[in-house]
Scaffold this motif. Sequence first.
Motif, short mmCIF file in Angstrom:
data_model
loop_
_atom_site.label_atom_id
_atom_site.label_comp_id
_atom_site.label_asym_id
_atom_site.label_seq_id
_atom_site.Cartn_x
_atom_site.Cartn_y
_atom_site.Cartn_z
N MET A 276 0.83 -1.19 0.00
CA MET A 276 0.00 0.00 0.00
C MET A 276 0.87 1.25 0.00
O MET A 276 1.87 1.33 0.71
N MET A 277 0.48 2.22 -0.81
CA MET A 277 1.16 3.51 -0.88
C MET A 277 0.27 4.58 -0.25
O MET A 277 -0.94 4.59 -0.46
N PHE A 278 0.89 5.50 0.51
CA PHE A 278 0.16 6.57 1.18
C PHE A 278 0.60 7.92 0.64
O PHE A 278 1.79 8.15 0.42
N ALA A 279 -0.36 8.80 0.45
CA ALA A 279 -0.05 10.16 0.02
C ALA A 279 0.39 10.99 1.22
O ALA A 279 -0.16 10.84 2.32
N PRO A 280 1.33 11.89 1.05
CA PRO A 280 1.70 12.79 2.16
C PRO A 280 0.52 13.69 2.54
O PRO A 280 -0.28 14.08 1.68
N ASP A 281 0.41 13.99 3.82
CA ASP A 281 -0.59 14.96 4.27
C ASP A 281 -0.17 16.35 3.80
O ASP A 281 1.02 16.69 3.81
N LEU A 282 -1.14 17.17 3.40
CA LEU A 282 -0.86 18.53 2.93
C LEU A 282 -1.18 19.51 4.04
O LEU A 282 -2.35 19.72 4.40
N VAL A 283 -0.15 20.13 4.60
CA VAL A 283 -0.29 21.06 5.72
C VAL A 283 0.37 22.38 5.36
O VAL A 283 1.48 22.40 4.84
#
Length: 339
Positions: A276-283
Motif C-alpha cells: 500500500m502507498m500513502f499520500a503525504p498529508d498537505l499542511v
Amino acid sequence: MPPISEPLRKLGFLTIGLFDPAEPRRGHESTLEIIELGERLGFDSAWVRHRHLQYGISSPVALLAAASQRTSRIQLGTAVIPLGWENPLRLAEDLATVDILSGGRLNPGVSVGPPMHFAKVQEALYPGTADAEDFSYERVRRLLDFVRGAPATDFSGVEGFEVFSDRVQPQSAGLGSRMWYGGASLRSAEWAGAHGMNFLTSSVVKAEKSEDFGEIQLSHIRTFRAHHPDGDRARVSQGLVVIPTDSASPEQRAKYEEYARTRLPRTAQPQGPARMMFAPDLVGPSAEIAEKLYADAAFREVDEVAFALPFTFDHDDYVQILTDISTVLGPALGWRPGS
C-alpha cells in the motif's frame, strides 16, 4: 500554478467521528455538529468513515439518519462501509430508508474483502458459516441489485391482511446512481466502472505497476472511466488529508505539522504485503496547498473532492480547518460554496 482544466465543482470532507468510551454521546454529537457546520459553510458533502470494534462510528447509516434531520442541503456519504460486516439485503433497506428521510441526499460508499481481524471476530459475526461467506465483488453486486430494484424473492401479493413486495422496500428513486465504490487497485477501478458506480479514491492506493502515488491514482481514475458507461463524465471523488493553517493558532500549526511529520515515513515506499502507498498529508497556508494540488495530475483529472480530517484532532481544530477550506482553499481551487 500549473493549469487545471476545470474549476473544483464539488467540495466535501470526511470525518471518522471518534468518541470517549466513557461518554460516547459527546463524540457522536460533535460529529453531527461538524456536519451542520459543513452545511453552513457551503460544503457540498460530508462523509463519515466506518469503524467496527473501535471507538469510532460503527453505524454511519444511523448517524447520517440523524444528520439528515439536522441539515437540509448537504449530501451525506459513507466512506466506506466494509461489506464483509453487512447483509446486502438488510443494508439496502437501511440505505433506502435514510435516503428517503434525507430527501435523496445519501451517497453510500462501500468496499469488499474479509472483515479486519476476521479470524478473531468470525465466530461472533458469522458463527458456523464463516467459511461459506463470499467477500468478493459479488457482495457489492447483490447490494446494487437490491438498491436498484431487482427482485429479492419470487413471492409477492396479499397474505391475510398483509401486502408483500418482491423488492426491497422502500425503493428510493435515484439512490442507485449515488452508489460509490472505495477502491485502491486497478481491479476495483475497473469493476466499479463496469457496474456503473461512482468511484472514491483516497490517500491510500496499492502499488501494482508503479511506486509513484500520483501516477498510480491517475491510472485508477482513467481505468475506472474507461470501463464506465459515462466515460469521462463518470464521477470520481479524490480524498486526501488536507490541513490549511491560514487561521490556525501557533499551537495548532505546531500540532498539525507534527502530525504530518510522524506520518511522512510511510509515504516513502510501499507498506506491508499488500504494497500500500500513502499520500503525504498537505499542511500549510491554503495558497501553498492549492499549488501542490494543481501540480497533482490526479487532482487535475477530477472536479470533486472529499478532504479527510485527521483522526485524532479536537473539535475546535476541525472547525478551524473546515472554515479555512471553505473560505480560503476552496475559492483558490475555483470552488463556490453551495447555498
